[in-house]
Design an enzyme around this catalytic site. Structure first.
Site: not given
Ligand code: TNX
Length: 688
Positions: A470
């Site tokens: 992300e």
């Molecule tokens: C996605 S899964 C994220 C996290 C969040 C989560 C909440 C991933 C690698 N990143 O930053 O906490 O969703 O479900």
């Protein structure tokens, strides 16, 4: 409402995931939560002391879901439902069990009668079946004539190399049995009825009396539990021999004469010891002595894992969890033969590991968490303690430093790392994707090298997790260049890179492992990275994300990847889940628990159980054993174990819990776990 950081002008808005509704502190009298009957401090004293006495025993009991005291220990009733004597049994229960008239005999008389009953007249416990183990073993050969009864004179006999496992097994069994269970390092079989043997050749030729097994272990498949095929690049040869137990396998023989665990490694012995624990009545989880017949079902189990990597992740960044909470989580993993604990140590809301060369990361970056709480961080000694505790339980810690995104806490501490060189405000909300370290500044790479170097030096395990998820604001090309350099910096520490599957487009690095958290198995980028040599850890968001709600009314958790009930957590196959990724490229599975909405150990446990054992089974058990209806029956028997051990869980309506359990699903306990303030103390520097 959480603060939403201002997006730079013209920049993309942060991805907003609605914050899960936070429990607002249930009215005490509206809460369906019942305290454990033996929740007094004395009842929770650790029976086995020592530096790493089981934290579950060392902590005040957590509260249970809606379990009335009488229902809290159903497994110590007879088949007809009549109560057996049990820990903390009140006099009236003891009297009832002893059939005493309603008079007031002397305490000595009561004790004598109770002892007599315990000596042979107790209603037998609900029998544990040899095939009731979770995760399902590879091969099970029951022998109904071979039941073993653990008696007060039992001793453990062990090879010196297995000493530590034997000590741990004895430590699990002593509190409930009240037996001394001495551990001896001796070659004389007469000296102990529980034997743990490390055999360099595996267990090809059992060297003790196997008459109870009666049949070669290879015939177990014919008895209904198939052996795995050699489909996953694992050690199984499928020929029915048990001469390839591998790094983690074990053989367990239970006969009327004794119990023997054989393995080629201490890890294998440890997994076998966890199986022994599960084969004893649920009352073995009691922290105080229970009058019980400690019967184990006779037969042979030959067992080894399908995948080498089986893990869970705890996000200690969104909400901080102190050392004792983490140690208890390690115990939960170890019960179900999970062998990796991934700690998500850094994120926008907090930096949780002390770094000597960049001290403000923890001191400043660690002082926040979601919702504005005090946060916390692990000193080097705290972290070492977690690592050592886990290692003793054959769990490898995988530290994650999430880069280049998810770095707001680091930028607050060191604005020089920020693209604009100004400190952002501390962040206590739940959005993702807005922060990143400056990929164009050399200082960033000095920071990455220093942090990774220090964390690697503290970590004996082979893995360093780089995050990589992300980073929405970093252009694709700079992202790939950053990842290539960061991967090289990991390699320079001697560790192997793990990262979220967003790393896929970056160049391959030797041995690298991608953690796949997609919700659609059609993922050409990941499949291509695998073709270039990457291996995968499977954490599909819509099956393995334990921060997802079980059902719409689950009071905490997210639902962006869907609702994950126990069946959904169980019904997928890591070996075939991502198109174009062969089972040989799958290193294993991991169940991540993000903690935006999870604030206490009780809430962690509520989200873990019963789903964590479901994912554990996918990682351990041969695919041939996969069967939802059998799994739900097997896991049902663990409810009484969790209740007796003081472990909070979701009494999912999909699971046929034993009859004495409440028929209406209770609500999650929302009050903080009693020891939470202590865990804050655990976070203070110098207080490990
Ligand atoms: C996605 S899964 C994220 C996290 C969040 C989560 C909440 C991933 C690698 N990143 O930053 O906490 O969703 O479900």
């Amino acid at each position: 409402m959480p603060t939403i950081p201002a997006a730079p002008e013209n920049g993309p808005q942060p991805t907003v995931r609605p914050a899960a509704p936070r429990p607002t502190g249930a009215e005490p009298d509206a809460s369906p939560v019942a305290a454990r009957p033996d929740a007094s401090p004395s009842a929770t004293e650790p029976a086995a002391t020592g530096p790493d006495a089981t934290p579950s025993a060392a902590q005040p009991a957590v509260t249970l879901p809606d379990v009335s005291p009488s229902a809290a220990q159903p497994a110590v009733t007879g088949p007809d439902g009549s109560p057996s004597a049990r820990p903390g049994a009140s006099r009236s229960v003891a009297e009832a069990a002893a059939g005493l008239p309603d008079v007031s005999p002397s305490a000595a008389e009561l004790a004598r009668v109770a002892a007599d009953r315990a000596a042979g007249q107790l209603a037998p416990p609900a029998p544990v079946r040899l095939d009731a183990v979770v995760p399902a073993p590879e091969r099970v050969l029951p022998d109904p004539g071979g039941d073993f009864t653990l008696t007060p004179d039992a001793a453990l006999r062990v090879d010196p190399a297995g000493r530590d496992v034997a000590d741990q097994l004895a430590g699990w069994l002593r509190p409930a049995t009240g037996f001394p269970l001495p551990v001896t390092e001796t070659a004389d079989p007469a000296e102990g009825r529980l034997t743990l043997t490390l055999s360099p050749t595996g267990a090809a030729t059992p060297t003790h009396d196997t008459r109870a097994a009666g049949t070669p272990a290879g015939e177990a498949r014919a008895a209904g539990t198939p052996a795995g095929d050699a489909q996953d690049g694992d050690a199984r040869d499928g020929d029915g021999d048990d001469d390839a137990l591998g790094d983690e396998g074990y053989r367990l023989d239970v006969t009327t004469a004794g119990v023997r665990i054989t393995a080629t490694t201490p890890a294998g012995l440890f997994h076998g010891a966890q199986t022994v624990r599960q084969l004893l009545p649920a009352a073995v989880e009691s922290t105080t002595p229970v009058a019980e017949r400690w019967v184990m079902p006779g037969g042979t189990i030959v067992d080894r894992p399908r995948f080498p990597y089986r893990g869970a992740m705890l996000d200690v960044a969104r909400h901080f969890f102190g050392v004792r909470d983490v140690l208890r989580v390690v115990d939960h993993l170890a019960r179900y033969k999970l062998n990796h604990l991934h700690l998500h140590l850094t994120d926008d809301q907090g930096w949780r590991i002390a770094v000597d060369s960049w001290p403000r990361l923890a001191e400043v970056g660690g002082a926040t968490e979601v919702g504005g709480g005090p946060g916390g961080w692990y000193t080097r000694d705290d972290y070492r303690r977690i690592v050592a505790y886990a290692a003793r339980r054959h769990v490898t810690v995988v530290p994650e430093i999430d880069l280049p995104g998810h770095t707001n806490a680091a930028l607050v501490a060191y604005p020089e790392l920020a693209p604009g060189k100004t400190a952002p405000p501390p962040y206590t909300g739940t959005e993702v994707g807005f922060s990143y370290v400056d990929p164009a500044d050399e200082r960033t790479y000095a920071f990455v090298a220093d942090v990774l170097g220090e964390v690697a030096a503290l970590t004996p395990g082979p893995w360093l997790h780089l995050g990589g998820d992300e980073a929405f604001k970093v252009p694709a090309e700079s992202y790939r260049a950053f990842v290539a350099r960061a991967q090289a910096l990991v390699a320079a520490t001697g560790k192997t890179v793990v990262g979220w599957h967003q790393l896929a487009p970056a160049e391959h690095a030797a041995g690298r492992v991608l953690q796949w958290w997609g919700t659609n198995g059609d993922d050409p980028d990941t499949a291509e990275a695998v073709r270039r040599g990457a291996r995968l850890i499977l954490s599909p968001g819509n099956h393995a994300y334990l921060d997802m709600k079980y059902a719409p009314d689950t009071p905490i958790g997210h639902d962006w990847a869907g609702l994950i009930d126990v069946r959904r957590a169980y019904e997928w196959d890591p070996g075939t889940h991502v198109r174009g990724v062969p089972a040989e490229a799958v290193l294993g599975v991991e169940a991540p628990l993000w903690t935006e909405s999870v604030t206490t150990l009780a809430e962690v446990e509520y989200m873990f159980f019963p789903r964590l054992p479901a994912v554990a089974e996918l990682g351990w058990s041969p695919r041939e054993t996969h069967d939802w209806s059998r799994f739900r029956s097997r896991v049902a028997a663990h409810g009484p174990r969790w209740a007796t051990a003081g472990i909070t869980f979701h009494p999912s309506p999909e699971i046929p819990w034993p009859a004495l359990w409440p028929s209406t699903p209770p609500q999650i306990p929302t009050q903080p776990t009693p020891h939470h303030p202590l865990t804050r103390e655990d976070a203070q520097p110098g207080r490990s």
